[in-house]
Design a protein around this motif. Structure first.
Motif, PDB file in Angstrom:
ATOM      1  N   ASP A 119      49.094  34.707  43.288  1.00 16.87           N
ATOM      2  CA  ASP A 119      49.163  34.439  45.009  1.00 16.87           C
ATOM      3  C   ASP A 119      48.000  35.189  45.458  1.00 16.87           C
ATOM      4  O   ASP A 119      47.506  35.990  45.058  1.00 16.87           O
ATOM      5  CB  ASP A 119      50.440  34.744  45.181  1.00 16.87           C
ATOM      6  N   GLY A 120      48.004  34.686  46.722  1.00 13.60           N
ATOM      7  CA  GLY A 120      47.068  35.489  47.592  1.00 13.60           C
ATOM      8  C   GLY A 120      45.619  35.189  47.355  1.00 13.60           C
ATOM      9  O   GLY A 120      45.376  34.001  46.743  1.00 13.60           O
ATOM     10  N   ILE A 121      44.825  35.792  47.868  1.00 16.08           N
ATOM     11  CA  ILE A 121      43.269  35.547  47.744  1.00 16.08           C
ATOM     12  C   ILE A 121      42.734  36.389  46.612  1.00 16.08           C
ATOM     13  O   ILE A 121      43.123  37.322  46.354  1.00 16.08           O
ATOM     14  CB  ILE A 121      42.474  36.081  49.129  1.00 16.08           C
ATOM     15  N   ARG A 122      41.850  35.941  45.851  1.00 17.30           N
ATOM     16  CA  ARG A 122      41.116  36.218  44.801  1.00 17.30           C
ATOM     17  C   ARG A 122      39.947  37.051  45.205  1.00 17.30           C
ATOM     18  O   ARG A 122      39.254  36.627  45.695  1.00 17.30           O
ATOM     19  CB  ARG A 122      40.870  35.151  43.706  1.00 17.30           C
ATOM     20  N   ALA A 123      39.827  38.192  44.156  1.00 13.36           N
ATOM     21  CA  ALA A 123      38.595  39.122  44.173  1.00 13.36           C
ATOM     22  C   ALA A 123      38.702  39.865  43.026  1.00 13.36           C
ATOM     23  O   ALA A 123      39.743  40.138  42.487  1.00 13.36           O
ATOM     24  CB  ALA A 123      38.373  39.738  45.593  1.00 13.36           C
ATOM     25  N   GLY A 124      37.321  40.010  42.641  1.00 15.97           N
ATOM     26  CA  GLY A 124      37.419  40.983  41.572  1.00 15.97           C
ATOM     27  C   GLY A 124      36.701  40.488  40.219  1.00 15.97           C
ATOM     28  O   GLY A 124      35.885  39.529  40.343  1.00 15.97           O
ATOM     29  N   LEU A 125      36.962  40.898  39.043  1.00 11.71           N
ATOM     30  CA  LEU A 125      36.229  40.343  37.783  1.00 11.71           C
ATOM     31  C   LEU A 125      36.503  39.014  37.644  1.00 11.71           C
ATOM     32  O   LEU A 125      37.596  38.649  37.587  1.00 11.71           O
ATOM     33  CB  LEU A 125      36.650  41.445  36.646  1.00 11.71           C
ATOM     34  N   GLY A 126      35.622  38.487  37.197  1.00 14.41           N
ATOM     35  CA  GLY A 126      35.376  37.130  36.903  1.00 14.41           C
ATOM     36  C   GLY A 126      35.691  36.048  38.038  1.00 14.41           C
ATOM     37  O   GLY A 126      35.804  34.603  37.816  1.00 14.41           O
ATOM     38  N   ILE A 127      35.812  36.636  39.165  1.00  9.90           N
ATOM     39  CA  ILE A 127      35.882  35.633  40.566  1.00  9.90           C
ATOM     40  C   ILE A 127      34.582  35.290  41.132  1.00  9.90           C
ATOM     41  O   ILE A 127      33.764  36.275  41.072  1.00  9.90           O
ATOM     42  CB  ILE A 127      37.002  36.515  41.310  1.00  9.90           C
ATOM     43  N   SER A 128      34.365  34.035  41.663  1.00 10.24           N
ATOM     44  CA  SER A 128      32.858  33.913  42.221  1.00 10.24           C
ATOM     45  C   SER A 128      33.022  33.673  43.661  1.00 10.24           C
ATOM     46  O   SER A 128      34.268  33.781  44.145  1.00 10.24           O
ATOM     47  CB  SER A 128      32.738  32.585  41.567  1.00 10.24           C
ATOM     48  N   ALA A 129      32.009  33.837  44.401  1.00 12.16           N
ATOM     49  CA  ALA A 129      31.857  33.747  45.606  1.00 12.16           C
ATOM     50  C   ALA A 129      32.526  32.513  46.134  1.00 12.16           C
ATOM     51  O   ALA A 129      33.274  32.563  47.227  1.00 12.16           O
ATOM     52  CB  ALA A 129      30.611  33.911  46.396  1.00 12.16           C
ATOM     53  N   GLY A 130      32.320  31.499  45.462  1.00 11.65           N
ATOM     54  CA  GLY A 130      33.052  30.238  45.746  1.00 11.65           C
ATOM     55  C   GLY A 130      34.597  30.209  45.605  1.00 11.65           C
ATOM     56  O   GLY A 130      35.343  29.642  46.665  1.00 11.65           O
ATOM     57  N   PRO A 180      28.564  46.606  30.884  1.00 15.94           N
ATOM     58  CA  PRO A 180      27.619  46.374  32.133  1.00 15.94           C
ATOM     59  C   PRO A 180      28.274  46.495  33.638  1.00 15.94           C
ATOM     60  O   PRO A 180      29.593  46.617  33.461  1.00 15.94           O
ATOM     61  CB  PRO A 180      27.158  44.988  32.122  1.00 15.94           C
ATOM     62  N   ALA A 181      27.570  46.847  34.494  1.00 10.66           N
ATOM     63  CA  ALA A 181      28.281  47.163  35.680  1.00 10.66           C
ATOM     64  C   ALA A 181      29.358  46.153  36.292  1.00 10.66           C
ATOM     65  O   ALA A 181      29.069  44.986  36.296  1.00 10.66           O
ATOM     66  CB  ALA A 181      27.197  47.228  36.975  1.00 10.66           C
ATOM     67  N   LEU A 182      30.384  46.763  36.783  1.00  8.37           N
ATOM     68  CA  LEU A 182      31.480  45.843  37.055  1.00  8.37           C
ATOM     69  C   LEU A 182      31.077  44.898  38.290  1.00  8.37           C
ATOM     70  O   LEU A 182      31.605  43.816  38.190  1.00  8.37           O
ATOM     71  CB  LEU A 182      32.799  46.526  37.424  1.00  8.37           C
ATOM     72  N   SER A 183      30.213  45.419  39.248  1.00  7.82           N
ATOM     73  CA  SER A 183      30.050  44.785  40.309  1.00  7.82           C
ATOM     74  C   SER A 183      29.135  43.413  40.026  1.00  7.82           C
ATOM     75  O   SER A 183      29.227  42.474  40.800  1.00  7.82           O
ATOM     76  CB  SER A 183      29.261  45.602  41.291  1.00  7.82           C
ATOM     77  N   ARG A 184      28.805  43.348  38.804  1.00 12.14           N
ATOM     78  CA  ARG A 184      27.885  42.073  38.457  1.00 12.14           C
ATOM     79  C   ARG A 184      28.864  40.950  37.663  1.00 12.14           C
ATOM     80  O   ARG A 184      28.151  40.213  37.206  1.00 12.14           O
ATOM     81  CB  ARG A 184      26.696  42.584  37.720  1.00 12.14           C
ATOM     82  N   GLU A 185      30.005  41.680  37.255  1.00 10.50           N
ATOM     83  CA  GLU A 185      30.648  40.870  36.556  1.00 10.50           C
ATOM     84  C   GLU A 185      31.613  39.957  37.349  1.00 10.50           C
ATOM     85  O   GLU A 185      32.639  39.133  36.950  1.00 10.50           O
ATOM     86  CB  GLU A 185      31.526  41.701  35.428  1.00 10.50           C
ATOM     87  N   GLY A 186      31.727  40.077  38.745  1.00 10.79           N
ATOM     88  CA  GLY A 186      32.612  39.470  39.625  1.00 10.79           C
ATOM     89  C   GLY A 186      32.260  39.479  41.170  1.00 10.79           C
ATOM     90  O   GLY A 186      31.358  40.199  41.360  1.00 10.79           O
ATOM     91  N   SER A 187      33.019  38.996  41.983  1.00 12.37           N
ATOM     92  CA  SER A 187      32.961  39.300  43.305  1.00 12.37           C
ATOM     93  C   SER A 187      33.937  40.071  43.810  1.00 12.37           C
ATOM     94  O   SER A 187      35.236  39.743  43.731  1.00 12.37           O
ATOM     95  CB  SER A 187      32.941  37.784  44.145  1.00 12.37           C
TER      96      SER A 187
END
Length: 378
Positions: free
Chosen positions: A277-288, A361-368
């Motif tokens: 549920d809810g809004i997605r964010a984190g690893l594997g999640i895109s800006a889209g 690799p840096a987590l910030s580059r693996e997702g949004s």
């Protein structure tokens, strides 16, 4: 009771055997530390069997230790309960985490004392929010009788205040003070930069609605009054519209109240909860993905498409984990940029996140880990 007594005898035998094998005390031990509840606790040796009562405490250990898993005895329930993708990422990095013993598959209000003692921990980490239920409890008395140390730490109640204290405490306890000091210095330097710029250019504060995990338990709107994200919004120069409500740690706002108190900016916490549920964010999640979820939120809640914050592209999502681990400064930088984009154009919260959690690799580059809904075109 007889079974528990037998387990206690076995645990004391394990402790005695470990003491015999240890030989001379480690340098700097025994040592006395003060936890966030103000308790003075003596640690006889560097802990080698930590038990985590909250799985997101792993985030803090990951900032301090190259590999925390050899020093873990177990946790109350797995990290996958809150963020299965992040849990899988850590398992990929530290495969032993997949076999870490758990007491439950879901959050439970009470720990099973017998199951906990079967894991033979030498240090138990509690969140500061549990002081009232733990101190003086049968579990606390049992831990005291057995000489099992326990500490209260916290990263979410007052994140900017408690994060450095908790990192310093864990650094002392885990014999990782140099790394803890580096992190604390980084946080203090980045915080000072934000404070200085806000002091130099006073302005009317933008109003902010904090919407905690919309769609996970309720659609609208759990918020923060005087702790958690409320601290970050205030420090970033924002005016939390719920701050004027009666004092309390949290509140639930009706959709009607939100519509009658429109804010300049809306910040929603987001994640990857097991229920999906809810809004997605984190690893594997895109800006889209974030854009899609924010658009759905704005279209689902009655009247939200008419809010200026939605129409003007001021509807944001921020990873919920930033104020559940030692990453509040990352969230603060991102919030400051949303509130004052021209003043804080040169902040780089992704780089700050990478510096706090050096995991290749840096987590910030693996997702949004944050995102926004673009302004409407009509």
């Amino acid at each position: 009771m007889r079974r528990l007594a037998i387990n206690l005898l076995c645990w004391m035998s394990l402790l005695s055997a470990a003491a015999c094998l240890a030989g001379e005390p480690a340098e700097g031990f025994p040592k006395q530390v003060t936890d966030l509840a103000g308790r003075q606790v003596t640690l006889s040796a560097p802990p080698t069997r930590l038990f985590l009562t909250q799985p997101r405490q792993l985030y803090a250990l990951a900032t301090l230790l190259d590999d925390p898993t050899p020093r873990l005895a177990g946790w109350a329930y797995p990290l996958a309960v809150f963020d299965p993708t992040m849990a899988q990422r850590f398992i990929h990095q530290w495969p032993a985490l997949a076999q870490l013993p758990t007491l439950s598959s879901a959050p439970t209000p009470q720990l099973n004392s017998e199951a906990l003692l079967n894991l033979a921990p030498d240090l138990v980490l509690f969140d500061l929010s549990r002081v009232g239920s733990i101190e003086g409890s049968p579990l606390a008395r049992l831990l005291d009788e057995l000489g099992i140390a326990y500490l209260f730490i916290n990263f979410n109640r007052h994140p900017l205040e408690n994060t450095p204290k908790s990192l310093a405490l864990l650094g002392e306890a885990l014999d990782a003070t140099p790394r803890a000091n580096q992190l604390i210095t980084l946080i203090e330097q980045h915080l000072a930069r934000i404070d200085q710029r806000l002091a130099e250019q006073p302005t009317d504060a933008p109003t902010v609605l904090i919407n905690v995990a919309p769609g996970v338990k309720i659609d609208c709107c759990r918020t923060s009054l005087s702790n958690g994200l409320a601290d970050l919004v205030a420090r970033a120069g924002g005016d939390n519209i719920a701050a004027a409500l009666p004092p309390g740690a949290s509140a639930t706002l009706s959709n009607e109240w939100v519509l009658s108190h429109p804010s300049d900016i809306i910040i929603n916490t987001a994640g990857q909860w097991r229920a999906g549920d809810g809004i997605r964010a984190g690893l594997g999640i895109s800006a889209g993905d974030i854009n899609q979820d924010l658009r759905l939120l704005s279209q689902t809640l009655p009247g939200w498409t008419h809010l200026n914050a939605v129409k003007e592209g001021q509807l944001y999502a921020l990873w919920h984990g930033f104020h559940q681990g030692p990453f509040a400064i990352v969230a603060l930088e991102r919030i400051a940029q949303w509130l004052y984009p021209e003043r804080f154009y040169d902040l780089d919260p992704a780089a700050t996140f990478d510096a706090l959690l050096p995991t290749p690799p840096a987590l910030s580059r693996e997702g949004s880990f944050w995102g926004s809904l673009p302004p409407s075109t009509h």
